[in-house]
Design an enzyme around this catalytic site. Structure first.
Site, PDB file in Angstrom:
ATOM      1  N   HIS A  84       0.846  -1.205   0.000  1.00 14.38           N
ATOM      2  CA  HIS A  84       0.000   0.000   0.000  1.00 14.38           C
ATOM      3  C   HIS A  84       0.879   1.252   0.000  1.00 14.38           C
ATOM      4  O   HIS A  84       1.330   1.714   1.057  1.00 14.38           O
ATOM      5  CB  HIS A  84      -0.922   0.015   1.219  1.00 14.38           C
ATOM      6  N   HIS A  86       1.644   5.238  -2.182  1.00 15.88           N
ATOM      7  CA  HIS A  86       1.193   6.290  -3.103  1.00 15.88           C
ATOM      8  C   HIS A  86       2.430   7.086  -3.515  1.00 15.88           C
ATOM      9  O   HIS A  86       2.715   8.156  -2.971  1.00 15.88           O
ATOM     10  CB  HIS A  86       0.169   7.202  -2.431  1.00 15.88           C
ATOM     11  N   LYS A 212      -8.525  -0.678  -7.112  1.00 10.15           N
ATOM     12  CA  LYS A 212      -8.745  -0.233  -5.733  1.00 10.15           C
ATOM     13  C   LYS A 212     -10.112   0.434  -5.662  1.00 10.15           C
ATOM     14  O   LYS A 212     -10.490   1.206  -6.542  1.00 10.15           O
ATOM     15  CB  LYS A 212      -7.687   0.769  -5.285  1.00 10.15           C
ATOM     16  N   HIS A 253     -10.164   0.008   0.302  1.00 10.32           N
ATOM     17  CA  HIS A 253     -10.002   0.946   1.411  1.00 10.32           C
ATOM     18  C   HIS A 253     -11.260   0.827   2.254  1.00 10.32           C
ATOM     19  O   HIS A 253     -12.370   1.040   1.756  1.00 10.32           O
ATOM     20  CB  HIS A 253      -9.850   2.365   0.841  1.00 10.32           C
ATOM     21  N   HIS A 273      -6.521  -0.861   5.931  1.00 12.29           N
ATOM     22  CA  HIS A 273      -6.766  -0.056   7.139  1.00 12.29           C
ATOM     23  C   HIS A 273      -7.591  -0.823   8.173  1.00 12.29           C
ATOM     24  O   HIS A 273      -7.082  -1.158   9.232  1.00 12.29           O
ATOM     25  CB  HIS A 273      -7.427   1.284   6.818  1.00 12.29           C
ATOM     26  N   ASP A 345       0.832   2.628   3.440  1.00 13.45           N
ATOM     27  CA  ASP A 345       0.206   3.879   2.997  1.00 13.45           C
ATOM     28  C   ASP A 345       1.237   4.998   2.866  1.00 13.45           C
ATOM     29  O   ASP A 345       0.950   6.175   3.114  1.00 13.45           O
ATOM     30  CB  ASP A 345      -0.910   4.305   3.944  1.00 13.45           C
TER      31      ASP A 345
END
Length: 439
Positions: A84, A86, A212, A253, A273, A345
């Site tokens: 995960h 970005h 996603k 998510h 999460h 994340d």
């Protein structure tokens, strides 16, 4: 004299080009982590030929001419994986400035900003990442450029734009006044089962490795409660059915219990999460084999920013609301034996800190062995790349990292990676010693 000098130059050039360049390495260290068995092997040895592992273990034979790299009192491990990330974004110290920058910086600028993030991620030992949402196809370009060897970075599997509903967590137009943005929603936003099914097809068309979906509200969006469900069961069913038909996995998510439960029922491959996962949701995850990616570093990162006053008050309120709930959800997941994959994340916090997740997983109740397996063999299975990655075995791609000492005794050794090889190419070797040649 001129002819003599030219002759010397030609002689040097010919001898250099004629010298054999070994394409094999023998990596040695005090120990090696066998991710498949979950144990240490001593001493550690990995023989690499080209881009693949040729042999593993103290009895492995070194090919003639191979370069020997002795890393000393260290542990060899498979390249780490982060499920995960970005890479196309990173939060700054001032959320207001981040908003201004998002309007002012061009796509080429934001693309160039992603390059050092990719590099620092690789240097931290993460040779493979799953990127779960990027804008303007920057993630696609970064993935392709790394594959072509144009830039240095981890292997990327990308979702491109995340899917969501109007006004949901993945709606780019959240909290802006109507008419301010040329695109009021975003390329991944749609409503209704058929429309979202079409969005899956569109993402696949433009190069997505996976899908996603934002099944609930989020901590860092501004217009919805963190635990609110944002897609109907029919919408999630359509997304997962279409993605799986196209051989694409689905990451959801999901903070809230109801939204997560709908996603699990639909058959998503992973829950990201999972702050408010209910007993029912966790039991169903165990039953269906759904992976849990708890992203402990994300919560650590946003808490750090909240404590420094770097976030809007609405976001701070959400952070405080999920802190204890997400700890309890992870504790219950571990007690049930829900499958755990490693994801951080990164981008919510500074890229390159990914390895901080290891200590947080151990703090939550995983053993050091389980934490290391989460970032190797487990995440390889989640990503569908177990045939070539995740363990150090003959025939697999030569993604190898080294940390000082013994990470089973001190899991924070994972934060001190000093050697990184990806597909047989050494990208980091802090020791700086010149490798010897096996004879």
């Amino acid at each position: 004299m001129r002819h003599l000098a030219l002759g010397c130059l030609l002689s040097v050039g010919l001898s250099a080009s004629a010298a054999p360049v070994p394409d094999s390495y023998v990596l040695k260290a005090a120990r090696l982590f066998d991710a498949k068995a979950g144990r240490l092997v001593t001493p550690g040895m990995v023989v690499v030929t080209g881009d693949k592992v040729a042999a593993v273990g103290p009895g492995a034979k070194a090919p003639e001419g191979a370069r020997v790299v002795d890393l000393g009192d260290a542990t060899l491990l498979p390249g780490f994986m982060d499920a995960h990330t970005h890479l196309t974004g990173e939060s700054g110290d001032d959320w207001r400035q981040d908003l201004i920058d998002s309007f002012q910086r061009t796509i080429p600028e934001r693309t160039l900003e992603a390059l050092p993030r990719a590099r620092v991620t690789l240097m931290a030992g993460f040779t493979t990442v799953r990127d779960l949402g990027g804008a303007d196809d920057i993630d696609l370009g970064l993935r392709n450029a790394i594959r072509r060897g144009l830039v240095v970075g981890p292997r990327i599997l990308t979702a491109t734009a995340a899917l969501g509903t109007t006004g949901g967590h993945c709606d780019a137009g959240n909290s802006w006044r109507k008419g301010l943005l040329a695109d009021e929603t975003g390329v991944g936003v749609a409503d209704g089962a058929d429309a979202l099914r079409a969005k899956v097809r569109e993402r696949v068309k433009y190069g997505a490795d996976l899908i996603k979906v934002c099944a609930t509200g989020g901590v860092l969006s501004l217009n919805a409660d963190v635990d609110s469900p944002q897609l109907t069961q029919a919408e999630l069913d359509a997304i997962v059915d279409e993605a799986h038909a196209r051989k694409r996995r689905v990451a959801a998510h999901a903070h809230g219990a109801e939204g997560a439960l709908r996603a699990i029922r639909a058959g998503v491959d992973s829950i990201e999460h999972g702050s408010f996962l209910s007993d029912e949701a966790l039991d169903l995850m165990k039953q269906k084999g759904t992976w849990f990616v708890p992203t402990c570093m994300a919560f650590q990162g946003v808490k750090e920013r909240a404590d420094k006053g770097q976030l809007p008050e609405d976001n701070v309120r959400k952070i405080r609301a999920v802190q204890e709930a997400r700890r309890q959800a992870l504790k219950k997941a571990l007690a049930r034996g829900v499958r755990i994959a490693f994801g951080t994340d990164a981008g919510v916090f500074t890229h390159g800190r990914n390895a901080g997740e290891f200590a947080l997983l151990v703090e939550a109740g995983l053993s050091p062995v389980e934490a290391l397996r989460a970032a190797t063999v487990n995440t390889a299975e989640l990503l569908g790349v177990s045939a070539s990655l995740g363990t150090l075995e003959p025939g697999k791609l030569a993604d190898v990292v080294a940390v000082p000492g013994n990470p089973l005794q001190d899991i924070r050794k994972t934060e001190a990676v000093f050697f990184v090889m990806k597909e047989g190419v050494i990208h980091r070797h802090d020791a700086g010693a010149t490798p010897s040649v096996a004879r």
